[in-house]
Write an enzyme that holds these catalytic residues in place. Structure first.
Site, PDB file in Angstrom:
ATOM      1  N   LYS A 118       0.824  -1.200   0.000  1.00  0.00           N
ATOM      2  CA  LYS A 118       0.000   0.000   0.000  1.00  0.00           C
ATOM      3  C   LYS A 118       0.866   1.261   0.000  1.00  0.00           C
ATOM      4  O   LYS A 118       2.028   1.226   0.415  1.00  0.00           O
ATOM      5  CB  LYS A 118      -0.876   0.030   1.260  1.00  0.00           C
ATOM      6  CG  LYS A 118      -1.926  -1.058   1.345  1.00  0.00           C
ATOM      7  CD  LYS A 118      -2.675  -0.954   2.671  1.00  0.00           C
ATOM      8  CE  LYS A 118      -3.721  -2.038   2.809  1.00  0.00           C
ATOM      9  NZ  LYS A 118      -4.860  -1.849   1.908  1.00  0.00           N
ATOM     10  N   ARG A 166     -10.298 -11.500   1.646  1.00  0.00           N
ATOM     11  CA  ARG A 166     -11.182 -12.522   1.075  1.00  0.00           C
ATOM     12  C   ARG A 166     -10.546 -13.912   1.108  1.00  0.00           C
ATOM     13  O   ARG A 166     -11.241 -14.923   1.122  1.00  0.00           O
ATOM     14  CB  ARG A 166     -11.579 -12.128  -0.356  1.00  0.00           C
ATOM     15  CG  ARG A 166     -10.443 -12.088  -1.344  1.00  0.00           C
ATOM     16  CD  ARG A 166     -10.747 -11.208  -2.542  1.00  0.00           C
ATOM     17  NE  ARG A 166     -10.712  -9.805  -2.179  1.00  0.00           N
ATOM     18  CZ  ARG A 166     -10.940  -8.801  -3.042  1.00  0.00           C
ATOM     19  NH1 ARG A 166     -11.232  -9.069  -4.303  1.00  0.00           N
ATOM     20  NH2 ARG A 166     -10.892  -7.544  -2.644  1.00  0.00           N
TER      21      ARG A 166
END
Length: 523
Positions: A299, A373
């Site tokens: 990130k 996920r």
């Protein structure tokens, strides 16, 4: 915070401060424009007169009405929500002060608004060093609903996130009295207050977990906190490490964990009350990424410090299990949290890798920052193996849901309309905001892989839906709800009713949802 229900007349109660709600009983919204010919014939002064709010204090006590009358008649107040006025030494009242809180239009005022006003009252009074107060329950809300809203809102408002400041002031409300009037069942109100206390404290317990920095909330520490809580409230709790995760063939979960020096933790909490039916068994599955760097797909540095909150879904499930254990509904519930860090290292998975999930599905890793996920995929499948007949997962899953819904509504996805209807009722009762997004079959094209069964990232467009479609592959035919709380688990700015920081979103709705199954079994 100690909570007391009192039938005493507000004027007769000795307290540091009374709190009363002020509502606008005028027919029109002040911003509303009426284009009728009749209104066009009115003079400008008539229009201004009609636009004035008709403010009333929500108390039947004449002394309270009298104390507020001069201010309400002054024309100084707009009547807009969260307008706060504190009056000292009000005449004919034994209270030292009266705090008047505007709640907006009467016709729009609900338990949702009352909950936030209670939080605003706490935050306003405690900043003045006041430690106790009495809240006059407005008669516009049914008594039990009003009591629940006031208690929950007050507890949420009492929480502050500045734990580690050396100059932190000890500001908190220690005692709350709720004043009710009319033909009310005090025992029922006391029960409502006690239940609301459990829910509010559990929400703050969740916020406490989320608020901790990642060096003080590793997967191991999160598991220890879950075990300690479970022991206190009577839950069974098991915690497994890397060896068990590999033994269970949780390849998706382990693919995220493998890059960190901190060991992962698979947390299983069981609530199995005596007398509960064998089915349903509700599975609450939470994403517990205690820090998310993005892995190899790292990130940007700007704002990365907030990624300590990436375990908010897992924390919500731990807090929900606490509340469920204390409220004791007759339904079986299993809470599962897949906790790990997502770190870049020589051991970390890379874009292009293929991982085999516990279900046997192969996953091509497109972006290592789509890691939530992956852990949820194995958590959902494991929940089914443990016998769960209905699944709910919660996760700070995608930035895309924030683009779609902003910071007001959480994203809600489901494969079962009946379960959605049940959860919507729970949402309305809990006073939380979520919005259903689609899971049409066409979106499945976005997660197809050329080398494996599915990819873990379907691209930019419809990102929150693509993530939900990925999870649907693992829920399969089991009734399932996915809550993407990325935009709502953290309050970006301080509000009148809540501090900046973790919110504890979804806990109240999850508890109401679980209770609804117990109620169904009784009928």
């Amino acid at each position: 915070m100690k909570t007391t229900i009192s039938l005493t007349a507000p004027a007769q109660l000795e307290t540091e401060s009374l709190v009363a709600v002020v509502l606008d009983h005028s027919e029109k919204d002040h911003s509303e424009k009426d284009h009728s010919e009749k209104d066009h014939s009115h003079s400008s002064s008539d229009k201004n007169k009609d636009a004035k709010p008709h403010l009333r204090v929500e108390s039947n006590d004449p002394a309270v009405q009298s104390a507020a009358a001069e201010l309400l008649a002054s024309g100084e107040l707009t009547g807009k929500p969260f307008e706060i006025n504190l009056l000292h030494k009000p005449a004919a009242l034994k209270a030292k002060r009266i705090l008047l809180l505007s709640g907006g239009k009467t016709k729009k005022f609900t338990g949702y608004d009352l909950r936030r006003l209670a939080g605003a009252a706490v935050r306003s009074l405690k900043s003045r060093g006041i430690r106790s107060f009495a809240f006059i329950a407005p008669s516009t809300i049914p008594p039990e609903e009003a009591v629940r809203a006031i208690v929950e809102g007050a507890l949420v408002g009492n929480f502050d996130a500045d734990y580690y400041r050396s100059d932190r002031k000890d500001q908190k409300i220690d005692a709350l009295t709720i004043l009710t009037s009319g033909n009310t069942d005090k025992a029922a109100l006391e029960k409502a207050a006690a239940e609301a206390q459990i829910i509010g404290e559990s929400q703050n317990f969740t916020r406490d977990l989320v608020n901790e920095p990642s060096n003080r909330m590793t997967p191991t520490i999160l598991a220890e906190r879950a075990k300690k809580m479970s022991a206190e409230v009577g839950l069974k709790c098991e915690v497994y490490g890397a060896d068990k995760i590999k033994e269970l063939k949780m390849g998706a979960f382990w693919s995220v964990a493998q890059g960190s020096d901190e060991p992962p933790a698979l947390i299983i909490m069981r609530y199995e009350p005596a007398g509960a039916p064998e089915k349903p068994v509700l599975g609450l599955v939470g994403k517990g990424i205690t820090f998310d760097t993005g892995g190899i797909s790292i990130k940007p540095a700007d704002g990365m410090e907030k990624m300590k909150y990436d375990m908010a879904g897992g924390a919500t499930m731990i807090g929900a299990m606490r509340a469920i254990a204390l409220l004791k509904p007759k339904v079986k519930v299993i809470g599962i949290v897949c906790a790990t860090e997502n770190m870049p290292s020589g051991k970390a998975q890379k874009p292009g890798d293929v991982q085999i999930a516990m279900s046997g599905k192969s996953i091509e890793i497109i972006n290592t920052d789509a890691e939530g996920r992956l852990v949820l995929a194995d958590g959902l499948h494991y929940a089914k193996q443990l016998g769960c007949t209905h699944l709910v997962d919660a996760a700070t899953l995608t930035g895309a849901v924030v683009v779609a819904l902003g910071y007001t509504n959480a994203g809600l996805f489901t494969n079962d309309d009946a379960m959605y209807e049940r959860f919507t009722k729970a949402l309305n009762k809990a006073g939380e905001k979520m919005w259903r997004l689609p899971l049409d079959d066409e979106y499945k094209e976005n997660i197809k892989s050329g080398i494996a069964d599915i990819v873990n990232s379907g691209g930019r467009w419809g990102g929150a839906i693509n993530a939900a479609m990925f999870l649907k592959e693992f829920a399969e035919d089991t009734p399932w709800i996915h809550l993407d709380i990325a935009g709502t688990a953290w309050m970006e700015d301080q509000k009148p009713w809540i501090a900046k920081g973790p919110t504890g979103i979804a806990l109240r709705s999850l508890v109401e949802f679980v209770k609804s199954f117990a109620a169904t079994e009784k009928t």
